[in-house]
Design a protein around this motif. Structure first.
Motif, PDB file in Angstrom:
ATOM      1  N   PRO A  13      36.972  35.731  37.861  1.00 49.71           N
ATOM      2  CA  PRO A  13      36.791  36.536  36.641  1.00 49.71           C
ATOM      3  C   PRO A  13      38.076  37.302  36.337  1.00 49.71           C
ATOM      4  CG  PRO A  13      35.543  37.471  38.470  1.00 49.71           C
ATOM      5  CD  PRO A  13      36.138  36.179  38.956  1.00 49.71           C
ATOM      6  N   LEU A  14      38.220  37.735  35.106  1.00 47.10           N
ATOM      7  CA  LEU A  14      39.429  38.463  34.706  1.00 47.10           C
ATOM      8  C   LEU A  14      39.123  39.931  34.464  1.00 47.10           C
ATOM      9  CD1 LEU A  14      40.871  35.884  32.148  1.00 47.10           C
ATOM     10  CD2 LEU A  14      41.431  36.120  34.573  1.00 47.10           C
ATOM     11  N   CYS A  15      40.094  40.770  34.750  1.00 42.80           N
ATOM     12  CA  CYS A  15      39.984  42.208  34.496  1.00 42.80           C
ATOM     13  C   CYS A  15      39.872  42.434  32.989  1.00 42.80           C
ATOM     14  CB  CYS A  15      41.219  42.912  35.055  1.00 42.80           C
ATOM     15  SG  CYS A  15      41.294  44.677  34.681  1.00 42.80           S
ATOM     16  N   ASN A  16      39.005  43.346  32.588  1.00 42.17           N
ATOM     17  CA  ASN A  16      38.832  43.613  31.156  1.00 42.17           C
ATOM     18  C   ASN A  16      40.060  44.231  30.518  1.00 42.17           C
ATOM     19  OD1 ASN A  16      36.238  42.606  31.056  1.00 42.17           O
ATOM     20  ND2 ASN A  16      35.287  44.594  31.454  1.00 42.17           N
ATOM     21  N   GLN A  17      40.838  45.025  31.275  1.00 41.06           N
ATOM     22  CA  GLN A  17      42.000  45.685  30.691  1.00 41.06           C
ATOM     23  C   GLN A  17      43.251  44.808  30.707  1.00 41.06           C
ATOM     24  OE1 GLN A  17      40.187  47.740  33.054  1.00 41.06           O
ATOM     25  NE2 GLN A  17      39.111  48.763  31.390  1.00 41.06           N
ATOM     26  N   CYS A  18      43.602  44.279  31.876  1.00 43.55           N
ATOM     27  CA  CYS A  18      44.888  43.590  31.979  1.00 43.55           C
ATOM     28  C   CYS A  18      44.776  42.067  32.014  1.00 43.55           C
ATOM     29  CB  CYS A  18      45.640  44.065  33.226  1.00 43.55           C
ATOM     30  SG  CYS A  18      44.852  43.593  34.778  1.00 43.55           S
ATOM     31  N   ARG A  19      43.557  41.551  32.104  1.00 40.96           N
ATOM     32  CA  ARG A  19      43.287  40.110  32.094  1.00 40.96           C
ATOM     33  C   ARG A  19      43.829  39.378  33.325  1.00 40.96           C
ATOM     34  NH1 ARG A  19      39.179  39.702  29.673  1.00 40.96           N
ATOM     35  NH2 ARG A  19      39.470  37.501  29.283  1.00 40.96           N
ATOM     36  N   HIS A  20      44.122  40.091  34.396  1.00 46.35           N
ATOM     37  CA  HIS A  20      44.530  39.463  35.652  1.00 46.35           C
ATOM     38  C   HIS A  20      43.271  39.041  36.410  1.00 46.35           C
ATOM     39  CE1 HIS A  20      48.487  41.061  34.831  1.00 46.35           C
ATOM     40  NE2 HIS A  20      48.949  40.417  35.888  1.00 46.35           N
ATOM     41  N   HIS A  28      31.655  50.725  50.028  1.00 47.03           N
ATOM     42  CA  HIS A  28      30.945  52.006  50.129  1.00 47.03           C
ATOM     43  C   HIS A  28      29.734  52.048  49.197  1.00 47.03           C
ATOM     44  CE1 HIS A  28      34.643  53.012  52.129  1.00 47.03           C
ATOM     45  NE2 HIS A  28      35.320  53.054  51.000  1.00 47.03           N
ATOM     46  N   GLY A  29      29.062  50.916  49.052  1.00 49.39           N
ATOM     47  CA  GLY A  29      27.828  50.875  48.262  1.00 49.39           C
ATOM     48  C   GLY A  29      28.001  50.620  46.774  1.00 49.39           C
ATOM     49  N   SER A  30      29.213  50.449  46.284  1.00 51.40           N
ATOM     50  CA  SER A  30      29.401  50.139  44.857  1.00 51.40           C
ATOM     51  C   SER A  30      30.347  48.946  44.730  1.00 51.40           C
ATOM     52  CB  SER A  30      29.962  51.343  44.100  1.00 51.40           C
ATOM     53  OG  SER A  30      31.248  51.664  44.555  1.00 51.40           O
ATOM     54  N   TRP A  31      30.188  48.191  43.665  1.00 51.16           N
ATOM     55  CA  TRP A  31      31.021  47.002  43.447  1.00 51.16           C
ATOM     56  C   TRP A  31      32.360  47.425  42.868  1.00 51.16           C
ATOM     57  CZ3 TRP A  31      29.791  42.400  45.380  1.00 51.16           C
ATOM     58  CH2 TRP A  31      28.476  42.211  45.783  1.00 51.16           C
ATOM     59  N   ARG A  32      33.434  46.944  43.494  1.00 48.75           N
ATOM     60  CA  ARG A  32      34.791  47.291  43.066  1.00 48.75           C
ATOM     61  C   ARG A  32      35.589  46.016  42.867  1.00 48.75           C
ATOM     62  NH1 ARG A  32      36.316  52.418  45.173  1.00 48.75           N
ATOM     63  NH2 ARG A  32      38.157  52.128  43.904  1.00 48.75           N
ATOM     64  N   SER A  33      36.579  46.078  42.000  1.00 48.65           N
ATOM     65  CA  SER A  33      37.419  44.904  41.750  1.00 48.65           C
ATOM     66  C   SER A  33      38.613  44.913  42.701  1.00 48.65           C
ATOM     67  CB  SER A  33      37.890  44.888  40.293  1.00 48.65           C
ATOM     68  OG  SER A  33      38.626  46.048  39.990  1.00 48.65           O
ATOM     69  N   PHE A  34      38.898  43.746  43.248  1.00 55.75           N
ATOM     70  CA  PHE A  34      39.996  43.551  44.195  1.00 55.75           C
ATOM     71  C   PHE A  34      40.892  42.430  43.701  1.00 55.75           C
ATOM     72  CE2 PHE A  34      36.924  45.687  46.805  1.00 55.75           C
ATOM     73  CZ  PHE A  34      37.639  46.330  47.796  1.00 55.75           C
ATOM     74  N   ASP A  35      42.123  42.418  44.165  1.00 49.10           N
ATOM     75  CA  ASP A  35      43.011  41.295  43.893  1.00 49.10           C
ATOM     76  C   ASP A  35      42.505  40.093  44.687  1.00 49.10           C
ATOM     77  OD1 ASP A  35      44.564  42.799  42.192  1.00 49.10           O
ATOM     78  OD2 ASP A  35      46.058  43.290  43.713  1.00 49.10           O
ATOM     79  N   PRO A  36      42.506  38.906  44.075  1.00 50.33           N
ATOM     80  CA  PRO A  36      41.896  37.751  44.737  1.00 50.33           C
ATOM     81  C   PRO A  36      42.665  37.201  45.932  1.00 50.33           C
ATOM     82  CG  PRO A  36      42.808  37.103  42.626  1.00 50.33           C
ATOM     83  CD  PRO A  36      42.962  38.584  42.730  1.00 50.33           C
ATOM     84  N   VAL A  89      43.274  43.912  48.587  1.00 54.25           N
ATOM     85  CA  VAL A  89      43.732  45.188  48.039  1.00 54.25           C
ATOM     86  C   VAL A  89      42.925  45.482  46.779  1.00 54.25           C
ATOM     87  CG1 VAL A  89      45.730  46.399  47.069  1.00 54.25           C
ATOM     88  CG2 VAL A  89      46.046  44.759  48.920  1.00 54.25           C
ATOM     89  N   LEU A  90      42.561  46.748  46.594  1.00 49.16           N
ATOM     90  CA  LEU A  90      41.885  47.144  45.355  1.00 49.16           C
ATOM     91  C   LEU A  90      42.758  46.782  44.159  1.00 49.16           C
ATOM     92  CD1 LEU A  90      40.502  50.655  46.305  1.00 49.16           C
ATOM     93  CD2 LEU A  90      39.150  48.673  45.638  1.00 49.16           C
ATOM     94  N   HIS A  91      42.143  46.270  43.112  1.00 49.34           N
ATOM     95  CA  HIS A  91      42.898  45.883  41.923  1.00 49.34           C
ATOM     96  C   HIS A  91      43.345  47.131  41.162  1.00 49.34           C
ATOM     97  CE1 HIS A  91      44.117  43.820  38.306  1.00 49.34           C
ATOM     98  NE2 HIS A  91      43.319  44.601  37.609  1.00 49.34           N
ATOM     99  N   ALA A  92      44.598  47.157  40.796  1.00 54.30           N
ATOM    100  CA  ALA A  92      45.143  48.220  39.951  1.00 54.30           C
ATOM    101  C   ALA A  92      45.880  47.532  38.812  1.00 54.30           C
ATOM    102  CB  ALA A  92      46.090  49.107  40.731  1.00 54.30           C
ATOM    103  N   CYS A  93      45.477  47.826  37.592  1.00 54.39           N
ATOM    104  CA  CYS A  93      46.135  47.210  36.438  1.00 54.39           C
ATOM    105  C   CYS A  93      47.604  47.630  36.400  1.00 54.39           C
ATOM    106  CB  CYS A  93      45.457  47.637  35.148  1.00 54.39           C
ATOM    107  SG  CYS A  93      43.767  47.057  34.983  1.00 54.39           S
ATOM    108  N   PRO A  94      48.483  46.681  36.134  1.00 53.75           N
ATOM    109  CA  PRO A  94      49.892  47.066  35.994  1.00 53.75           C
ATOM    110  C   PRO A  94      50.056  47.911  34.732  1.00 53.75           C
ATOM    111  CG  PRO A  94      49.587  44.757  35.436  1.00 53.75           C
ATOM    112  CD  PRO A  94      48.263  45.257  35.934  1.00 53.75           C
ATOM    113  N   PRO A  95      51.024  48.816  34.729  1.00 54.50           N
ATOM    114  CA  PRO A  95      51.225  49.626  33.522  1.00 54.50           C
ATOM    115  C   PRO A  95      51.568  48.714  32.343  1.00 54.50           C
ATOM    116  CG  PRO A  95      52.956  50.050  35.139  1.00 54.50           C
ATOM    117  CD  PRO A  95      51.991  49.101  35.762  1.00 54.50           C
ATOM    118  N   ASP A  96      50.970  48.996  31.197  1.00 53.27           N
ATOM    119  CA  ASP A  96      51.235  48.147  30.040  1.00 53.27           C
ATOM    120  C   ASP A  96      52.647  48.394  29.504  1.00 53.27           C
ATOM    121  OD1 ASP A  96      49.895  50.675  29.214  1.00 53.27           O
ATOM    122  OD2 ASP A  96      50.506  49.983  27.235  1.00 53.27           O
TER     123      ASP A  96
END
Length: 107
Positions: A13-20, A28-36, A89-96
């Motif tokens: 799937p792709l990130c909604n903000q950066c499309r990566h 810790h009990g919640s769904w988080r986005s990670f780098d694949p 690693v937790l996904h972090a959008c690159p600065p636009d």
């Protein structure tokens, strides 16, 4: 022949903000986005990386304790098993680009 060429779909799937591409793991009990792409847990430098076991990301110490109880192994054996798992690693959008240009202009 189809009228429209088929779009190539991403494996992830792709990130909604950066499309990566991203993958979802429970942390810790919640769904988080990670780098694949997994990183090396022992040599990784940078953002926080977590070992992943069956769609769940763990704090290293918590997983070591869990494996010690689950498999009745010593702490060093459990740590070796943790470091053999894939780490992500937790996904972090690159600065636009607009943000980067504004910060470059402000220097």
């Amino acid at each position: 022949m189809p009228r429209h060429p088929k779009r190539r779909r991403s494996r992830y799937p792709l990130c909604n903000q950066c499309r990566h591409p991203i993958v979802w793991f429970s942390l810790h009990g919640s769904w988080r986005s990670f780098d694949p792409k997994p990183v090396d847990g022992r040599r990784h430098v940078g953002g926080a990386a977590y070992p992943v076991e069956q769609r769940r990301a763990w704090r290293t110490r918590d997983l070591v304790v869990e494996l010690m109880g689950r498999r009745s192994v010593s702490e060093p054996e459990a740590q070796d098993e943790v470091y053999d798992l894939p780490w992500h690693v937790l996904h972090a959008c690159p600065p636009d680009r607009a943000t980067r240009e504004a910060s470059a202009a402000g220097r």
